[in-house]
Design a protein around this motif. Structure first.
Motif, short mmCIF file in Angstrom:
data_model
loop_
_atom_site.label_atom_id
_atom_site.label_comp_id
_atom_site.label_asym_id
_atom_site.label_seq_id
_atom_site.Cartn_x
_atom_site.Cartn_y
_atom_site.Cartn_z
N PRO A 184 12.63 -40.26 -13.52
CA PRO A 184 11.72 -41.20 -12.82
C PRO A 184 10.31 -40.80 -13.35
CG PRO A 184 13.36 -40.51 -11.35
CD PRO A 184 13.57 -39.46 -12.66
N SER A 185 9.92 -39.59 -13.62
CA SER A 185 8.72 -39.34 -13.87
C SER A 185 8.19 -40.08 -15.18
CB SER A 185 8.40 -38.00 -14.09
OG SER A 185 9.19 -37.29 -14.76
N ARG A 186 9.28 -40.45 -16.09
CA ARG A 186 8.80 -40.87 -17.38
C ARG A 186 9.40 -42.50 -17.48
NH1 ARG A 186 11.56 -35.87 -20.79
NH2 ARG A 186 10.91 -34.14 -19.69
N GLN A 187 9.26 -43.19 -16.43
CA GLN A 187 9.92 -44.65 -16.31
C GLN A 187 9.00 -45.53 -17.33
OE1 GLN A 187 12.58 -46.13 -15.42
NE2 GLN A 187 13.35 -44.24 -15.24
N THR A 188 7.54 -45.05 -17.56
CA THR A 188 6.72 -45.71 -18.20
C THR A 188 7.23 -45.79 -19.84
OG1 THR A 188 5.43 -43.80 -18.71
CG2 THR A 188 5.02 -45.43 -16.88
N MET A 189 8.04 -44.84 -20.14
CA MET A 189 8.44 -44.97 -21.50
C MET A 189 9.55 -45.71 -21.68
SD MET A 189 7.96 -40.78 -22.16
CE MET A 189 9.02 -40.89 -23.63
N SER A 190 9.94 -46.36 -20.98
CA SER A 190 11.50 -46.98 -21.09
C SER A 190 11.19 -48.00 -22.25
CB SER A 190 11.78 -47.63 -19.82
OG SER A 190 10.48 -48.78 -19.44
N LEU A 191 12.27 -48.16 -23.14
CA LEU A 191 12.11 -49.13 -24.32
C LEU A 191 12.76 -50.65 -23.90
CD1 LEU A 191 13.22 -47.04 -26.94
CD2 LEU A 191 10.90 -47.59 -26.51
N ASN A 192 12.31 -51.60 -24.65
CA ASN A 192 12.90 -52.90 -24.40
C ASN A 192 13.01 -53.59 -25.77
OD1 ASN A 192 13.88 -55.25 -23.52
ND2 ASN A 192 12.31 -55.70 -22.07
N ASN A 193 14.14 -53.50 -26.32
CA ASN A 193 14.70 -54.01 -27.70
C ASN A 193 13.94 -53.57 -28.55
OD1 ASN A 193 15.46 -55.94 -29.68
ND2 ASN A 193 14.63 -57.75 -28.63
N PRO A 194 14.04 -52.07 -28.83
CA PRO A 194 13.32 -51.55 -30.22
C PRO A 194 13.69 -51.97 -31.39
CG PRO A 194 15.05 -50.01 -29.29
CD PRO A 194 14.84 -51.13 -28.21
N TRP A 195 12.82 -52.21 -32.46
CA TRP A 195 13.13 -52.82 -33.60
C TRP A 195 13.52 -51.55 -34.89
CZ3 TRP A 195 12.14 -58.32 -35.65
CH2 TRP A 195 12.61 -59.30 -34.80
N PHE A 196 12.25 -51.58 -35.66
CA PHE A 196 12.20 -50.65 -36.60
C PHE A 196 11.47 -49.14 -36.03
CE2 PHE A 196 12.71 -54.45 -38.81
CZ PHE A 196 13.52 -54.18 -39.92
N ILE A 197 11.88 -48.30 -36.72
CA ILE A 197 11.28 -46.87 -36.56
C ILE A 197 11.18 -45.84 -37.54
CG2 ILE A 197 12.42 -46.56 -34.28
CD1 ILE A 197 14.64 -44.85 -35.39
N LYS A 198 10.00 -45.12 -37.71
CA LYS A 198 9.56 -44.20 -38.71
C LYS A 198 8.98 -43.02 -38.14
CE LYS A 198 10.73 -47.07 -42.14
NZ LYS A 198 9.56 -47.97 -42.78
N PHE A 199 9.10 -41.99 -39.11
CA PHE A 199 8.38 -40.71 -38.67
C PHE A 199 7.19 -40.60 -39.25
CE2 PHE A 199 12.64 -39.06 -37.47
CZ PHE A 199 12.42 -38.33 -36.42
N ASN A 200 6.10 -39.99 -38.68
CA ASN A 200 4.81 -39.70 -39.21
C ASN A 200 4.78 -38.17 -39.87
OD1 ASN A 200 4.30 -37.97 -37.14
ND2 ASN A 200 2.87 -39.24 -36.22
N SER A 201 3.58 -37.94 -40.43
CA SER A 201 3.84 -36.40 -41.11
C SER A 201 3.87 -35.19 -40.39
CB SER A 201 2.41 -36.29 -41.87
OG SER A 201 1.25 -35.90 -40.90
N LYS A 202 3.61 -35.42 -38.66
CA LYS A 202 3.85 -34.48 -37.81
C LYS A 202 5.16 -34.48 -36.92
CE LYS A 202 -1.16 -34.97 -36.55
NZ LYS A 202 -2.05 -35.32 -35.28
N GLY A 203 6.11 -35.20 -37.50
CA GLY A 203 7.42 -35.24 -36.91
C GLY A 203 7.52 -36.24 -35.72
N GLN A 204 6.58 -37.02 -35.46
CA GLN A 204 6.45 -37.63 -34.31
C GLN A 204 7.09 -39.10 -34.66
OE1 GLN A 204 2.29 -37.70 -33.69
NE2 GLN A 204 2.22 -35.70 -32.64
N LEU A 205 7.91 -39.65 -33.64
CA LEU A 205 8.77 -40.97 -34.01
C LEU A 205 7.80 -42.25 -33.63
CD1 LEU A 205 11.34 -41.97 -35.16
CD2 LEU A 205 12.06 -41.77 -33.05
#
Length: 642
Positions: free
Chosen positions: A509-530
């Motif tokens: 519940p504390s992370r509900q603001t992070m909910s996704l809705n129909n994600p498309w493409f994804i990539k990693f940056n140089s820090k390993g963050q998605l």
């Protein structure tokens, strides 16, 4: 209850089965007759009633029967039946065959006399004693009784043992859950302590900087006091007038770009007095990567006069680039105290200029400049292979991997090199990623991820048991596979072996603001963050895949309107490029928008007539980065030099 030494087996005969107690499985002792005509030992039925909490259930047909007021002792009994049980018991104890007639030369007791309640042979049936009595075949009677049997005491004991084993297993499972919970709690506690320590150190650093600024401010005020005492030629009234002209709400607390600064100019008897004046002037209309940026810098004395000096080292300037390199610049002295400074930024992002006059930092320094991306459009890639709707692109050496009806490889001129193996017509590939000479493709309608060798041969498929509609795919440095699913609206993690591990984003519940809705493409940056293109939420999400926590959320806007995010990738400096459209259908407003690593909007690419963009891929090309974006409406790949 009968003793264990008289226990019946299947070899004791059919008569023994008829006279057997269904509870103790022995010959009945003092049998009692239930209303359903089944029998049981007096002691056994008493124990049975107590076990059933005072209710009478037939142990053979498992039906509830009426219990007399006097309990089991009031149930009817038969002396003949009791005698018959006694005779059979004696025979069993003496070792005689209990299934043969004693009166007629050992003939088999093949019949049951219901009136006498004894077993009889064929000769007994025609004798005077049993003439006219109702008899039936003993085997048939045994089969009828077997059909209505309830669970025996032995079966109950077996079931109790099974329940004990299940309870023990449940106990072990519960202990495993508790141990796992303890381990996770300790890990979360350790991580929280680390974050608290990090925040503490950052705040200590900020307080240290503020303390340093305050000390500089106090030192400046002391210098000013000394100056007013020793310099008779200085017009103090000018300083007083300037201080009075400040807005009333302006405080004298120390700031980075607004503070009283007094510097002695060796060529003059008076001082250079500055109070937050803007000494920089950017002469370029638009700051763009690859184009020269020109600045002017002007120094004045305390009376507002331009400072003119013959010294060459009066001013020093350096620039910190987006890749954190510090480069000295050569100011060009002009007439009237002006200095011009020029440099050409190679990449989009933030540049910081620092200037010193007479070896002292000047007001307004450091100066931050936002440089927009270049976006020079190059030759588009349109292959000779048939295309229904392109989805994704990946540059490999001088060739390109395109995701269409299938996966194909083309050269830079659009010539088909090879098509990848496809064993399933229900394929519909969507996105592609590469790791250690192997390709990974999401099959949206096939609901799997397919791994290919470099020669296009299929290695394996995985994810079919958890994926519903896979879209974007990305791999980390260890070969772990992250897959976006726009039907589940989740990011799924698979190990290098293709086995499902977990869902990446937490649903606490504390992370509900992070909910996704129909994600498309994804990539990693140089820090390993998605980096996630969150289509329906019209934003870019940046998450820590180790904790599932949101690092940053970017709402993509254009001319005051929210945009639906589609393809996404990052350049060598972790600037984020996102293809976005203002409306899912009907509205042609569409483009490539650029954000800095901190989420600051840097600008957009001049992608004219871009329509229904999908996958984006950025590759290094010498000193430049090149962006490739799928234009599915025009069935081509557009190319931009960054």
């Amino acid at each position: 209850m009968a003793e264990a030494s008289t226990k019946l087996t299947t070899s004791d005969g059919e008569l023994g089965d008829l006279l057997k107690c269904p509870i103790c499985q022995d010959v009945c002792e003092e049998p009692r007759i239930l209303s359903c005509q089944h029998i049981a030992c007096t002691e056994c039925i008493n124990n049975w009633i107590r076990a059933k909490k005072g209710q009478l259930w037939c142990p053979e047909c498992n039906q509830q029967r009426e219990l007399p007021a006097g309990g089991a002792e009031s149930l009817p009994h038969s002396f003949r039946l009791n005698d018959l049980c006694g005779i059979l018991k004696e025979k069993l104890e003496s070792g005689e065959e209990g299934s043969n007639c004693k009166l007629h030369s050992g003939k088999p007791l093949s019949m049951i006399c219901f009136e006498c309640e004894v077993g009889v042979c064929d000769s007994c049936r025609t004798s005077t004693e049993h003439t006219g009595h109702m008899c039936a075949d003993a085997k048939q009677v045994l089969e009828l009784k077997a059909d209505g049997k309830a669970e025996t005491a032995k079966n109950y004991l077996i079931r109790i043992d099974q329940l004990k084993q299940e309870l023990e297993k449940s106990k072990e499972d519960g202990l495993d859950v508790l141990r796992d919970f303890k381990k996770r709690s300790e890990f979360a506690h350790q991580r929280l302590l680390q974050e608290m320590e990090k925040n503490y150190q950052e705040k200590v650093k900020v307080l240290g900087n503020q303390e340093k600024e305050l000390e500089e401010y106090v030192a400046g005020m002391r210098s000013f006091n000394e100056l007013t005492k020793t310099q008779d030629s200085m017009d103090v009234s000018i300083v007083v007038d300037q201080l009075k002209s400040l807005p009333k709400e302006e405080s004298l607390r120390p700031k980075t770009t607004s503070y009283l600064k007094v510097e002695m100019v060796h060529e003059y008897e008076n001082a250079v007095l500055r109070w937050g004046d803007q000494v920089w002037q950017v002469t370029s209309d638009r700051l763009t990567a690859g184009e020269a940026i020109h600045l002017q810098l002007l120094l004045k004395d305390d009376r507002g006069r331009k400072v003119v000096t013959e010294r060459e080292d009066v001013l020093s300037v350096e620039v910190c680039t987006v890749d954190k390199r510090t480069i000295p610049l050569e100011p060009q002295k002009q007439e009237g105290g002006h200095f011009t400074i020029s440099f050409t930024p190679s990449f989009a992002g933030w540049y910081v200029l620092t200037a010193k006059a007479f070896d002292k930092m000047i007001p307004g320094s450091p100066l931050q400049l936002k440089v927009e991306p270049r976006g020079i459009e190059m030759k588009e890639i349109a292959g000779e292979a048939p295309s229904s709707q392109l989805h994704d692109v990946l540059k490999v050496g001088d060739n390109f991997m395109l995701v269409d009806k299938t996966v194909i490889m083309m050269d830079k001129n659009g010539k088909l090199i090879q098509s990848f193996e496809n064993k399933d017509w229900y394929f519909y590939p969507y996105s592609i990623a590469m790791h250690k000479q192997c390709y990974y493709v999401t099959a949206m309608k096939g609901q799997v991820v397919i791994m290919y060798q470099a020669n296009g041969k299929e290695v394996r498929r995985f994810g079919g048991d958890v994926l519903k509609r896979p879209t974007g795919i990305a791999l980390d440095k260890e070969g772990n596979i992250y897959v976006a699913d726009n039907q589940l609206s989740k990011i799924l993690l698979f190990g290098p072996d293709g086995k499902f591990k977990e869902y990446v984003i937490s649903t606490e519940p504390s992370r509900q603001t992070m909910s996704l809705n129909n994600p498309w493409f994804i990539k990693f940056n140089s820090k390993g963050q998605l980096i996630i293109a969150d289509f329906e939420n019209q934003r870019i999400q940046v998450i820590n895949v180790q904790t599932g926590r949101e690092i940053m959320s970017i709402m993509v806007m254009h001319e005051g309107q929210k945009m639906y995010c589609r393809g996404v990738d990052v350049d060598r400096h972790d600037n984020i490029y996102v293809g976005a459209r203002a409306d899912k259908s009907g509205n042609p407003a569409e483009g490539i928008f650029v954000y800095g690593p901190d989420g600051t909007y840097l600008g957009s690419l001049p992608a004219k007539d871009l329509h229904w963009s999908r996958g984006i891929h950025i590759a290094k090309d010498g000193q430049h980065d090149v962006l490739y974006v799928v234009d599915s409406s025009h069935k081509s790949v557009r190319t931009f030099q960054l």
